[in-house]
Structure formats: structure tokens, C-alpha cells
Design a protein around this motif. Structure first.
Motif, PDB file in Angstrom:
ATOM      1  N   ARG A 110       0.542  -1.116  -0.035  1.00  0.00           N
ATOM      2  CA  ARG A 110      -0.032  -0.143   0.076  1.00  0.00           C
ATOM      3  C   ARG A 110       0.840   1.099  -0.080  1.00  0.00           C
ATOM      4  NH1 ARG A 110      -4.492  -1.969   4.444  1.00  0.00           N
ATOM      5  NH2 ARG A 110      -5.640  -3.482   2.967  1.00  0.00           N
ATOM      6  N   SER A 111       1.940   1.020   0.870  1.00  0.00           N
ATOM      7  CA  SER A 111       2.690   2.429   0.887  1.00  0.00           C
ATOM      8  C   SER A 111       3.504   2.500  -0.676  1.00  0.00           C
ATOM      9  CB  SER A 111       3.981   2.292   2.019  1.00  0.00           C
ATOM     10  OG  SER A 111       4.973   3.317   1.909  1.00  0.00           O
ATOM     11  N   SER A 112       3.706   1.624  -1.241  1.00  0.00           N
ATOM     12  CA  SER A 112       4.505   1.564  -2.455  1.00  0.00           C
ATOM     13  C   SER A 112       3.485   2.188  -3.649  1.00  0.00           C
ATOM     14  CB  SER A 112       4.751   0.204  -3.065  1.00  0.00           C
ATOM     15  OG  SER A 112       5.233   0.387  -4.417  1.00  0.00           O
ATOM     16  N   GLU A 113       2.160   1.701  -3.403  1.00  0.00           N
ATOM     17  CA  GLU A 113       1.200   2.561  -4.173  1.00  0.00           C
ATOM     18  C   GLU A 113       1.157   4.053  -4.120  1.00  0.00           C
ATOM     19  OE1 GLU A 113      -2.415   0.355  -3.466  1.00  0.00           O
ATOM     20  OE2 GLU A 113      -1.563  -1.589  -4.710  1.00  0.00           O
ATOM     21  N   ALA A 114       1.122   3.943  -2.945  1.00  0.00           N
ATOM     22  CA  ALA A 114       0.926   5.900  -2.301  1.00  0.00           C
ATOM     23  C   ALA A 114       2.070   6.481  -3.104  1.00  0.00           C
ATOM     24  CB  ALA A 114       0.799   6.043  -0.862  1.00  0.00           C
ATOM     25  N   VAL A 115       3.445   5.869  -2.824  1.00  0.00           N
ATOM     26  CA  VAL A 115       4.533   6.861  -3.295  1.00  0.00           C
ATOM     27  C   VAL A 115       4.512   6.654  -4.801  1.00  0.00           C
ATOM     28  CG1 VAL A 115       6.980   6.721  -3.373  1.00  0.00           C
ATOM     29  CG2 VAL A 115       5.850   6.047  -1.180  1.00  0.00           C
ATOM     30  N   THR A 116       4.254   5.671  -5.344  1.00  0.00           N
ATOM     31  CA  THR A 116       4.020   5.684  -6.837  1.00  0.00           C
ATOM     32  C   THR A 116       2.946   6.809  -7.399  1.00  0.00           C
ATOM     33  OG1 THR A 116       4.779   3.498  -6.811  1.00  0.00           O
ATOM     34  CG2 THR A 116       3.692   4.214  -8.842  1.00  0.00           C
ATOM     35  N   SER A 117       1.883   6.825  -6.559  1.00  0.00           N
ATOM     36  CA  SER A 117       0.796   7.779  -7.001  1.00  0.00           C
ATOM     37  C   SER A 117       1.169   9.422  -6.799  1.00  0.00           C
ATOM     38  CB  SER A 117      -0.363   7.592  -6.044  1.00  0.00           C
ATOM     39  OG  SER A 117      -0.937   6.283  -6.561  1.00  0.00           O
ATOM     40  N   GLN A 118       1.980   9.209  -5.491  1.00  0.00           N
ATOM     41  CA  GLN A 118       2.848  10.727  -5.421  1.00  0.00           C
ATOM     42  C   GLN A 118       3.762  11.114  -6.506  1.00  0.00           C
ATOM     43  OE1 GLN A 118       4.534  10.931  -1.432  1.00  0.00           O
ATOM     44  NE2 GLN A 118       5.138  13.063  -1.742  1.00  0.00           N
ATOM     45  N   ALA A 119       4.391   9.946  -6.729  1.00  0.00           N
ATOM     46  CA  ALA A 119       5.382  10.406  -8.001  1.00  0.00           C
ATOM     47  C   ALA A 119       4.745  10.665  -9.303  1.00  0.00           C
ATOM     48  CB  ALA A 119       6.379   9.137  -8.297  1.00  0.00           C
ATOM     49  N   ALA A 120       3.779  10.103  -9.588  1.00  0.00           N
ATOM     50  CA  ALA A 120       2.884  10.275 -10.891  1.00  0.00           C
ATOM     51  C   ALA A 120       2.417  11.909 -10.788  1.00  0.00           C
ATOM     52  CB  ALA A 120       1.700   9.294 -11.044  1.00  0.00           C
ATOM     53  N   GLY A 121       1.800  12.293  -9.357  1.00  0.00           N
ATOM     54  CA  GLY A 121       1.365  13.511  -9.203  1.00  0.00           C
ATOM     55  C   GLY A 121       2.467  14.407  -9.351  1.00  0.00           C
ATOM     56  N   SER A 122       3.470  14.237  -8.840  1.00  0.00           N
ATOM     57  CA  SER A 122       4.853  15.225  -9.076  1.00  0.00           C
ATOM     58  C   SER A 122       4.913  15.463 -10.503  1.00  0.00           C
ATOM     59  CB  SER A 122       5.817  14.663  -8.560  1.00  0.00           C
ATOM     60  OG  SER A 122       5.768  14.646  -7.052  1.00  0.00           O
ATOM     61  N   GLN A 123       4.872  14.323 -11.139  1.00  0.00           N
ATOM     62  CA  GLN A 123       4.920  14.697 -12.579  1.00  0.00           C
ATOM     63  C   GLN A 123       4.001  15.441 -13.427  1.00  0.00           C
ATOM     64  OE1 GLN A 123       7.469  13.645 -14.470  1.00  0.00           O
ATOM     65  NE2 GLN A 123       8.706  12.664 -12.743  1.00  0.00           N
ATOM     66  N   ALA A 124       2.744  15.349 -12.892  1.00  0.00           N
ATOM     67  CA  ALA A 124       1.682  16.207 -13.476  1.00  0.00           C
ATOM     68  C   ALA A 124       1.659  17.735 -13.124  1.00  0.00           C
ATOM     69  CB  ALA A 124       0.213  15.552 -13.005  1.00  0.00           C
ATOM     70  N   GLN A 125       2.129  17.689 -11.856  1.00  0.00           N
ATOM     71  CA  GLN A 125       2.594  19.104 -11.178  1.00  0.00           C
ATOM     72  C   GLN A 125       3.650  19.695 -12.100  1.00  0.00           C
ATOM     73  OE1 GLN A 125       3.722  19.247  -7.312  1.00  0.00           O
ATOM     74  NE2 GLN A 125       3.201  21.408  -6.876  1.00  0.00           N
ATOM     75  N   ILE A 126       4.587  19.109 -12.222  1.00  0.00           N
ATOM     76  CA  ILE A 126       5.877  19.584 -13.132  1.00  0.00           C
ATOM     77  C   ILE A 126       5.364  20.243 -14.551  1.00  0.00           C
ATOM     78  CG2 ILE A 126       7.875  19.033 -14.327  1.00  0.00           C
ATOM     79  CD1 ILE A 126       8.624  17.188 -12.112  1.00  0.00           C
ATOM     80  N   ALA A 127       4.428  19.264 -15.139  1.00  0.00           N
ATOM     81  CA  ALA A 127       3.871  19.540 -16.606  1.00  0.00           C
ATOM     82  C   ALA A 127       3.130  21.191 -16.346  1.00  0.00           C
ATOM     83  CB  ALA A 127       3.152  18.585 -17.104  1.00  0.00           C
ATOM     84  N   SER A 128       1.907  21.014 -15.294  1.00  0.00           N
ATOM     85  CA  SER A 128       1.342  22.296 -15.107  1.00  0.00           C
ATOM     86  C   SER A 128       2.089  23.377 -14.819  1.00  0.00           C
ATOM     87  CB  SER A 128       0.292  21.953 -13.950  1.00  0.00           C
ATOM     88  OG  SER A 128      -0.378  23.113 -13.707  1.00  0.00           O
ATOM     89  N   LEU A 129       3.066  23.314 -13.908  1.00  0.00           N
ATOM     90  CA  LEU A 129       3.971  24.386 -13.713  1.00  0.00           C
ATOM     91  C   LEU A 129       4.636  25.072 -14.850  1.00  0.00           C
ATOM     92  CD1 LEU A 129       5.314  23.494  -9.982  1.00  0.00           C
ATOM     93  CD2 LEU A 129       3.696  25.404 -10.715  1.00  0.00           C
ATOM     94  N   ALA A 130       5.295  23.924 -15.666  1.00  0.00           N
ATOM     95  CA  ALA A 130       5.921  24.406 -16.829  1.00  0.00           C
ATOM     96  C   ALA A 130       5.016  24.990 -17.756  1.00  0.00           C
ATOM     97  CB  ALA A 130       6.645  22.911 -17.596  1.00  0.00           C
ATOM     98  N   ASP A 131       3.810  24.811 -17.761  1.00  0.00           N
ATOM     99  CA  ASP A 131       2.972  25.471 -18.857  1.00  0.00           C
ATOM    100  C   ASP A 131       2.739  26.780 -18.340  1.00  0.00           C
ATOM    101  OD1 ASP A 131       2.692  23.413 -20.470  1.00  0.00           O
ATOM    102  OD2 ASP A 131       0.918  22.763 -19.679  1.00  0.00           O
ATOM    103  N   GLN A 132       2.413  27.030 -16.910  1.00  0.00           N
ATOM    104  CA  GLN A 132       2.384  28.228 -16.329  1.00  0.00           C
ATOM    105  C   GLN A 132       3.732  29.262 -16.466  1.00  0.00           C
ATOM    106  OE1 GLN A 132       0.836  27.902 -12.363  1.00  0.00           O
ATOM    107  NE2 GLN A 132      -0.770  26.414 -12.904  1.00  0.00           N
TER     108      GLN A 132
END
Length: 354
Positions: A110-132
Motif C-alpha cells: 500500500r505504501s508503494s502504491e501511495a508513493v507511486t501515485s505521489q510520483a505520478a502527481g509530481s510529474q503532472a504538477q511539473i507539467a502544469s508549472l512548466a505550462d504556467q
């Protein structure tokens, strides 16, 4: 003198009569059916100890009849019982550790799933910040190109916003790198937890095997009869030490007595497995017992070194084993018997007489 001659004549006559009777008996035996003498045997089973323990109690006496499974001797079971209790505790501990390992593996997953989700969220945040950040830089560049058409404050605000987004983007990238590393570590943790859970399962299997072995040792503290029969001997008294492999009791089954006799080479053709035979015992002179040939040996016994003459061939003898049909306990082991091939006369009647 005359009296001595008379006595001598009488003695010679008596000896001649005895010799003639012996010759007649041997001739009749030679003319009779093939056979020989043997000794009654029973099925003998030795009950041996598998433990190094003292005899606590004997539950039967020599000569007693016992059924299959009857308790014969009890050995001291203190050490095997203690080993059994220890093994049961080890098994309980192994099961608890297995449960804990399974729970740890589940939590790691479960912890691995949470960390993996967090890493995926970080990638999405990077894409959004890069656009902004790209949009803010373009806006600042447009304001700078407008020159006097815009205020210096608006240009500073646009440049400050672009710089801030640049910093946020850099921080998000660092956070994404950290999250990716955490995801990898979590994956390794999951793999390690799964291996620990598998090891815990193997530990349970090993503990269960040890438990079965301990139970076998405890069961060996009670020596039971492997068959029905008579107790011929009890080798140990209470308090004596039974060593592994030592004979503690000997059972004899007389329900199917057997005997072995020997046929000379010249008479071997008369014997074959399944052939009926007749048995006579000195203890029952007026009775015969039906028997049946079981085995005919393929190799001779008492063979001379060099079989060259006919007399040598006649000295070759072959063991013949027969099974005797007799009521249980009537023919005891060690009884001498005479065996002849062929069914007894009136066998059906003789076998039913008491």
C-alpha cells in the motif's frame, strides 16, 4: 553252559526281530509317499524400541494372548513430550511471524502504491508549472516589448511571477526525483516483505514437519502389538534402559503354523507349490492335519563339494515349506512333526474332530 547258550539264542532272536522290524519299517517308509520331519514354526515379530528411554511399565505378561494394537510396554516419555511442547510453541511462533510478515508485506504494498501515485502527481504538477511558467515568461516578454505602452510596475510583476513559477518548477522537479526514488525504495521494500512472508511460510512448514516428528517420538513411547499373537518374551523389566533397535518384546502368531522338511534329490519331482500334504504330531498320535506346500527351494541344501557319483546326488536335499491347517494354539512352535506329501485319508473327517 546250556543256560548261557539259551540266553544267547534268545538275545540273538530278539535282536533279529528288532532288526527285521526296523528294516520292514524303513522299507514301508521308502515305499510310502515322499516326506520328512520338521519343526512347527509360527510367524515371529520382534517389537523393537526406537527411543533411548527407560521402561516405565509392562502391561502384559509372557505367554499372554494379545490382539493387534494391544499396549505391551510403556517407555519414559518425559523428554519426547518436552520436545513436543517446544515444537508446538515454535510452530505457534512461526505462524505469528508469518502473520506479521504478511501484514508487513501488505502495508509495504500500500505504501508503494501511495508513493507511486505521489510520483505520478509530481510529474503532472511539473507539467502544469512548466505550462504556467512558459505563459508567464511570454507575458513578461510582451510587456517588455510594449515599452512605454505599459507601466514599469506591471512589467516587474510579470517578471516576478515568471521567476516564482521557475522556482516552483525547479522545486517540483526535485520533489519528483525524490518521489521516484521513494517509489523505487518502496518497490524494493515490497519485494523484501514478500520474501520475508515466503520465508515465514517455509518456517511454518519446517515447524510442522518437526511437530510430526515429535509426535512420532511420543507415539513410540507406547509399544503396541503389530499383530495378534502370543507374547513369547518380554526382554526388559521396569526401570531398565531400552536402547534404539533393542528387542523389547517378541510375538508369535500360531494361527497359521508352518514347517519345513527336506526332500532328497530323487524325490524332488513329487513336490510342487499348492500340493496337499499330511502332518502328524507326536502330541496327537491319533490325528492328522491337512497342509499345503507353499515353496519348493530351487537350490539344494547340504550339497557336497563335488557331486560326481549317484550316491552324492542322492545326498542332495531341498527344503520344502508347508502351511498347516490347524486350530490356533493346537500346534505350538517347536513341536516336531512328520510330513508326507499327499492329502490325509479321511482328511475332511479328521479336521473336524475335536
Amino acid at each position: 553252559m546250556r543256560r548261557a547258550v539259551v540266553l544267547f539264542g534268545v538275545l540273538v532272536g530278539v535282536l533279529g526281530a528288532l532288526l527285521g522290524f526296523r528294516i520292514l519299517k524303513d522299507r514301508r517308509a521308502a515305499e510310502g509317499p515322499p516326506g520328512g520331519s520338521g519343526v512347527v514354526e509360527g510367524t515371529v515379530v520382534d517389537v523393537r524400541a526406537r527411543l533411548n528411554a527407560r521402561v516405565m511399565a509392562r502391561h502384559v505378561e509372557e505367554g499372554a494372548r494379545v490382539d493387534k494394537g494391544a499396549l505391551l510396554v510403556t517407555l519414559d516419555c518425559t523428554e519426547p513430550e518436552a520436545n513436543l511442547a517446544e515444537t508446538e510453541a515454535r510452530l505457534a511462533m512461526a505462524r505469528a511471524q508469518a502473520d506479521a510478515a504478511k501484514a508487513a508485506a501488505l502495508a509495504a504494498g500500500r505504501s508503494s502504491e501511495a508513493v507511486t501515485s505521489q510520483a505520478a502527481g509530481s510529474q503532472a504538477q511539473i507539467a502544469s508549472l512548466a505550462d504556467q511558467q512558459g505563459l508567464a515568461k511570454r507575458q513578461a516578454e510582451r510587456l517588455r516589448q510594449m515599452g512605454g505602452a505599459t507601466t514599469e510596475a506591471a512589467l516587474d510583476q510579470a517578471q516576478a511571477q515568471a521567476a516564482s513559477l521557475e522556482q516552483q518548477l525547479e522545486a517540483a522537479r526535485h520533489a519528483s526525483t525524490a518521489a521516484t526514488r521513494q517509489a523505487r525504495a518502496a518497490t524494493e521494500q515490497v519485494r523484501s516483505s514478500e520474501q520475508q512472508a515466503e520465508a515465514a511460510v517455509r518456517a511454518i512448514e519446517a515447524a510442522e514437519a518437526m511437530l510430526r516428528r515429535a509426535r512420532v517420538s511420543v507415539a513410540e513411547c507406547e509399544l503396541r502389538a503389530p499383530m495378534a499373537g502370543s507374547v513369547e518374551t518380554l526382554a526388559l523389566e521396569p526401570g531398565e534402559l531400552a536402547l534404539p533397535g533393542a528387542v523389547v518384546a517378541r510375538l508369535v502368531d500360531t494361527r497359521r503354523p508352518k514347517a519345513t522338511f527336506y526332500l532328497p534329490n530323487a524325490e524332488l519331482a513329487a513336490a510342487h507349490p499348492g500340493q496337499p500334504a499330511t502332518v502328524r504330531a507326536d502330541a496327537y498320535p491319533d490325528r492328522t492335519f491337512a497342509a499345503r506346500v507353499v515353496t519348493v527351494a530351487r537350490e539344494a541344501a547340504f550339497t557336497p563339494r563335488n557331486v560326481q557319483t549317484r550316491s552324492d546326488r542322492d545326498r542332495l536335499v531341498y527344503p520344502i515349506e508347508v502351511h498347516i491347517e490347524a486350530p490356533d494354539g493346537l500346534l505350538l512352535p517347536g513341536m516336531p512333526v512328520d510330513i508326507s506329501l499327499g492329502a490325509p485319508e479321511g482328511a475332511a473327517v479328521a479336521e473336524q474332530r475335536p
